[in-house]
Write a protein that holds these residues in place. Structure first.
Motif, short mmCIF file in Angstrom:
data_model
loop_
_atom_site.label_atom_id
_atom_site.label_comp_id
_atom_site.label_asym_id
_atom_site.label_seq_id
_atom_site.Cartn_x
_atom_site.Cartn_y
_atom_site.Cartn_z
N UNK A 179 0.85 -1.19 0.00
CA UNK A 179 0.00 0.00 0.00
C UNK A 179 0.88 1.24 0.00
N UNK A 180 0.34 2.34 -0.53
CA UNK A 180 1.08 3.60 -0.61
C UNK A 180 0.56 4.58 0.43
N UNK A 181 1.42 5.54 0.78
CA UNK A 181 1.03 6.59 1.72
C UNK A 181 1.63 7.91 1.26
N UNK A 182 0.89 8.98 1.43
CA UNK A 182 1.33 10.30 0.97
C UNK A 182 2.31 10.93 1.94
N UNK A 183 3.24 11.69 1.40
CA UNK A 183 4.18 12.40 2.26
C UNK A 183 4.83 13.55 1.52
N UNK A 184 5.65 14.28 2.26
CA UNK A 184 6.41 15.38 1.67
C UNK A 184 7.89 15.05 1.82
N UNK A 185 8.64 15.35 0.78
CA UNK A 185 10.07 15.07 0.83
C UNK A 185 10.84 16.37 0.64
N UNK A 186 11.69 16.70 1.58
CA UNK A 186 12.50 17.90 1.47
C UNK A 186 13.92 17.55 1.06
N UNK A 187 14.41 18.20 0.03
CA UNK A 187 15.78 17.94 -0.39
C UNK A 187 16.27 19.12 -1.22
N UNK A 188 17.23 18.88 -2.07
CA UNK A 188 17.95 19.96 -2.74
C UNK A 188 17.04 20.88 -3.55
N UNK A 189 15.96 20.36 -4.12
CA UNK A 189 15.08 21.23 -4.91
C UNK A 189 13.78 21.54 -4.16
#
Lengths: 460, 485
Positions: B453-463
């Motif tokens: 199953x998938x889950x939503x999230x936010x990813x912080x990185x270089x861009x």
């Protein structure tokens, strides 16, 4: 950078607000111009520049409810749309907690010594950073790359205006350099560490100091070993301790107290929070605070505020609304919003003047020779990582990876991957003492801090 | 081809309130100038945004915060170097100034408008308009009154299902974005994106006992997400988690087998391995997997995929932020490294072909190779089989955030954990952190269950911060360091 014209902005907003039947409003506007460079083994990797402008406008409707909208479109159409959006949002304003203008929005501001520097230009920044990278890599054969690096300069301006005539304006130039080096030796894990420096202009940056610190820290981690899991006396570097206190700043935050997500309560003021020799002051006006703001998001002047004195909680950080709820004056720690956020500026941490214990604790610790760790030794925590994931501010717990050294038998050896865990209230009452002169860092002023009995996970 | 900007370059581009064919000529003018100046590639990214954030606390709406934005990011490549300039000024003069600044970073100078000279730029291709069918998305989103009502319903359900709740929060965010991308290789594409996220959070407190719990749900391209939200089930799940953890003991530090639950458990792969398979890490020399395509880097039980195609998933997109349609990219197949995620810069600097993974938070960031929907594929086992195979270990039912350091060390907070004793879940424990290194842990993922199953999230990185999904079935890691008290 195009300069913000406060009188012209006021005139436009007044006109558009009048046309929309809005009589009470305030706004925060900001514009900035940034340039930055990154290098990779002697070559420019990326050069960036940005021109930004934005405005956040709040309006009060006929029922006294507040709405807010932000926009980066400062054209007439953009401002009109923002006012209209804020008007629409005000229908959903919270009648139980409606912000008002700060009573201090026209109070005198303290003059800050913040020299404005002309930008050096991106090609000069590039030359400086290439040179810094080369000097850093020349320090030790194991230093192979500087994968994270940057040299940046910024010119910015911010304004606060309200319909009662308040007008705040501040211009600022800042510059920063960071160097994060990676060291590799055959058959060993790669190790990395870095340093950062801030100044009011690129020409004033202590790049040599940044190179020295990054080199020394990275090299010091080359000889590493795992640490045995257990409880240790830990010595936090100024940077690490300031990071930890910053992550738990909801302890001092009136907004968090009112929202029920702080470990403190309304009646916590005057109660003991820490060992009786701990002092924590929030002082955005300290000359070490590069880029200090002279006023907050509501126009309230920045000020020095004692938070903990003699281990006792003295004050909370406030916005206008939280100050009104507590029956005190705003403290200059607000953002700008329908629900106004509150946050610290810059901490000064150390021993309460005249309080006994800070030095005695260290003496007692040395005399007892006690240490719960299986192999003994002190753990020097140089830097903490992943605070966003490992700190549960509303619960008081933390579990954080760190870089540091095990000090044992007169020698310091870098620690392989490890975490430190505990409860902030327990930690504040387990401080043994302070060591060394307080050091100025980007986040505040703090000496080394000794804490007993912290749980370290290394090799199980 | 020789192209020029219109002579009235000081005037704002009066091109209406949408990005469309009307931008072709001015963009071709900019790209032609950049090309004539000697740039290998010039890319212009135009953006308009419309954001709405709503927060409910206890029985009140406490914040409604709309925000509008617009801007452009101009990137110029010359060899492996690039210069990037972002601006809020979309006037013709503003865009030209930004282009000149980007060219200047690379030692190039824009030719005069009067005689721009020859250029390798052959004009833009026909517009690929992925946004054409999405014109009504913004107006189809819930009105403010509906959004506030649903959130208050959420905090009310939390109150009904929970005990000892000191704080109850519901949050809603709607991010609408229109983008137009033009590049001197002919790329000319437009899209409209819509991301919505919903969250419920509680803080439970009873004396000295405290526990927090939260869940986030996110979608892309589904204006009706709020209406179809099962708010009662969400509230029940959050309250059950907080109630279970409220009186739990802290876990003791140990090195044990761990079973990670599906959905957000996938954050471990995202952080520990996914980031190391982005070409930005290859460029920096910070991934241990560089040069290992075709080699076994994980247990043979592991197949991992990154794609931008799953219908409605938070990380799905019709095109990436460089105008390329997304793919389904098999990263690891039966333990063997197959592919890195690559963008324009990654392709130029590392030779790894683009995968439609060039992503950025906004016009203020240059695109970089980033993940989309990233997950470990389902395996043959049931979740119960994984737990039954562990004599003494930890079951991580809900994961918090995590991060990976520059040398591959990772850590994850466990929000809801249980001891496994003799193949059974026993008591709940809190304060656990999973610690390790990707290179060491990937070969230890020995069992995958059949419940992906998938889950939503936010990813912080270089861009910047971008919308992603993480995912996995239940997986078993044979041994991992668990930080605790």
């Amino acid at each position: 950078m195009d300069k913000l014209d406060a009188p012209a902005l006021r005139s436009r907003i007044e006109s558009f607000a009048r046309a929309q039947g809005i009589s009470r409003w305030d706004l925060g506007a900001a514009s900035s111009s940034d340039s930055s460079v990154q290098v990779d083994r002697g070559e420019a990797k990326q050069m960036k520049a940005a021109q930004r402008s934005s405005i956040t406008v709040r309006v009060w409707n006929g029922e006294g409810l507040v709405g807010i909208t932000s926009t980066s479109d400062l054209s007439d159409a953009g401002l009109q749309k923002a006012l209209s959006g804020a008007q629409d949002a005000s229908a959903f304003g919270n009648p139980d907690d409606s912000p008002a203008f700060s009573p201090l929005a026209t109070a005198p501001l303290q003059t800050l010594e913040q020299p404005l520097h002309e930008p050096r230009g991106i090609l000069e920044l590039l030359t400086s950073l290439k040179d810094a990278e080369r000097q850093l890599l020349d320090r030790h054969p194991a230093l192979t790359t500087v994968p994270y690096n940057g040299l940046a300069e910024r010119s910015s301006e911010r304004i606060y205006l309200n319909s009662d005539g308040a007008c705040r304006q501040q211009q600022l130039t800042t510059a920063s350099v960071y160097l994060y080096a990676r060291a590799e030796q055959a058959g060993r894990k790669p190790r990395s560490a870095g340093a950062v420096r801030l100044a009011y202009g690129a020409a004033s940056l202590d790049i040599a100091g940044c190179i020295n610190e990054a080199a020394e820290r990275t090299i010091s981690h080359l000889d590493y070993a795992p640490i045995t899991t257990g409880h240790y006396t830990c010595v936090f570097s100024p940077e690490a301790f300031l990071d930890l206190i910053g992550a738990f700043s909801s302890l001092f935050n009136a907004r968090s107290v009112l929202d029920g997500v702080s470990l403190s309560h309304k009646d916590s003021l005057g109660q003991s929070l820490a060992v009786p020799f701990l002092s924590i002051v929030d002082n955005g006006l300290n000359t070490g605070n590069i880029g200090a703001s002279s006023f907050d998001g509501e126009g309230t002047p920045t000020r020095r505020l004692s938070l903990v004195e003699g281990g006792v909680l003295q004050n909370f950080l406030h916005s206008e609304a939280t100050a009104r709820a507590f029956g005190v004056a705003p403290t200059g720690h607000a953002g700008l919003g329908a629900k106004v956020s509150v946050g610290p500026d810059w901490f000064e941490i150390g021993a309460t003047p005249g309080a006994a214990g800070a030095a005695l604790g260290l003496d007692r610790h040395a005399a007892s020779g006690q240490n719960a760790a299986p192999g003994g030794g002190l753990v020097l925590i140089d830097s903490l990582s992943a605070l966003h994931a490992g700190v549960k501010a509303s619960q008081g717990s933390f579990s954080l990876p760190f870089d540091g050294w095990l000090l044992q038998g007169g020698e310091a050896r870098s620690i392989d991957a490890a975490t430190v865990a505990g409860d902030i209230r327990t930690l504040l009452n387990a401080i043994v003492g302070f060591e060394g002169e307080a050091k100025v860092t980007p986040d505040g002023l703090c000496p080394y801090v000794w804490v007993e009995g912290l749980s370290i996970t290394g090799e199980a | 081809m020789v192209v020029t900007l219109s002579p009235s370059s000081a005037a704002p581009l009066a091109l209406g309130d949408r990005f469309d064919q009307a931008w072709r000529l001015p963009l071709e003018g900019l790209l032609g100038l950049g090309s004539a100046a000697g740039a290998d590639l010039v890319e212009v990214f135009l953006e308009r945004t419309d954001h709405l954030g709503v927060l409910a606390e206890q029985e009140r709406i406490t914040s409604v915060s709309p925000a509008f934005g617009m801007g452009a990011g101009i990137r110029v490549f010359r060899g492996e170097r690039d210069g990037f300039v972002s601006t809020n000024d979309l006037s013709e003069a503003g865009l030209r100034r930004a282009l000149e600044q980007a060219l200047g970073m690379l030692g190039l100078a824009a030719p005069s408008l009067a005689s721009p000279g020859p250029s390798a730029f052959n004009g833009l291709a026909p517009l690929r308009d992925f946004g054409a069918s999405k014109a009504d998305w913004l107006v189809a989103c819930p009105a403010l009154a509906e959004a506030t009502a649903r959130l208050l319903e959420g905090t009310d359900r939390l109150q009904r299902h929970g005990a000892h709740l000191q704080a109850r929060r519901g949050s809603y965010a709607r991010d609408w974005q229109e983008v137009l991308i033009a590049a001197s290789d002919g790329t000319f594409a437009r899209d409209i994106r819509l991301h919505q996220s919903l969250g419920l959070n509680v803080l439970a407190a009873d004396g000295e006992h405290r526990a927090g719990a939260g869940r986030r749900y996110g979608s892309s391209g589904r204006p009706d997400q709020l209406a179809s939200w099962d708010v009662d089930a969400s509230a029940q799940e959050v309250c059950t988690s907080a109630g279970t953890m409220l009186y739990s003991d802290y876990v003791e530090a140990c090195q044990v087998p761990v079973v990670l639950a599906n959905r957000f458990g996938g954050v471990i792969f995202h952080e520990a391995c996914g980031h190391l398979l982005e070409t930005t890490q290859v460029e920096r020399g910070t991934t241990p997997f560089a040069g290992k395509v075709g080699e076994l880097i994980a247990h043979e039980a592991v197949t991992a995929i990154d794609e931008g195609l799953s219908d409605g998933a938070f990380g799905s997109l019709s095109m990436d932020d460089e105008g390329m349609e997304p793919q389904s990219t098999v990263l690891i197949e039966n333990g063997v490294l197959r592919r890195f995620l690559s963008d324009r810069a990654g392709e130029r600097r590392t030779g790894h072909a683009r995968t439609g993974s060039g992503r950025r938070q906004s016009h203020a960031f240059a695109a970089a190779s980033r993940m989309r929907n990233t997950y470990i594929a389902a395996g043959p086992h049931s979740p119960e089989e994984l737990i039954a195979s562990v004599e003494k270990g930890l079951y991580c039912k809900a994961m918090g955030g995590g991060s990976v350091g520059p040398t591959g060390q990772f850590n994850f907070a466990v929000e809801e954990g249980y001891l496994i004793e003799n193949g059974q879940l026993t008591k709940p424990v809190k304060g656990a952190t999973l610690i390790g290194e990707a290179k060491e842990v990937m070969p230890r993922i020995s069992m995958c269950a059949n419940d992906l199953e998938l889950a939503a999230g936010f990813c912080g990185s270089v861009s910047g911060s971008i919308f992603v999904t993480v995912g996995q079935p239940h997986i078993k890691v044979d041994s991992i360091t668990v930080g605790g008290r």
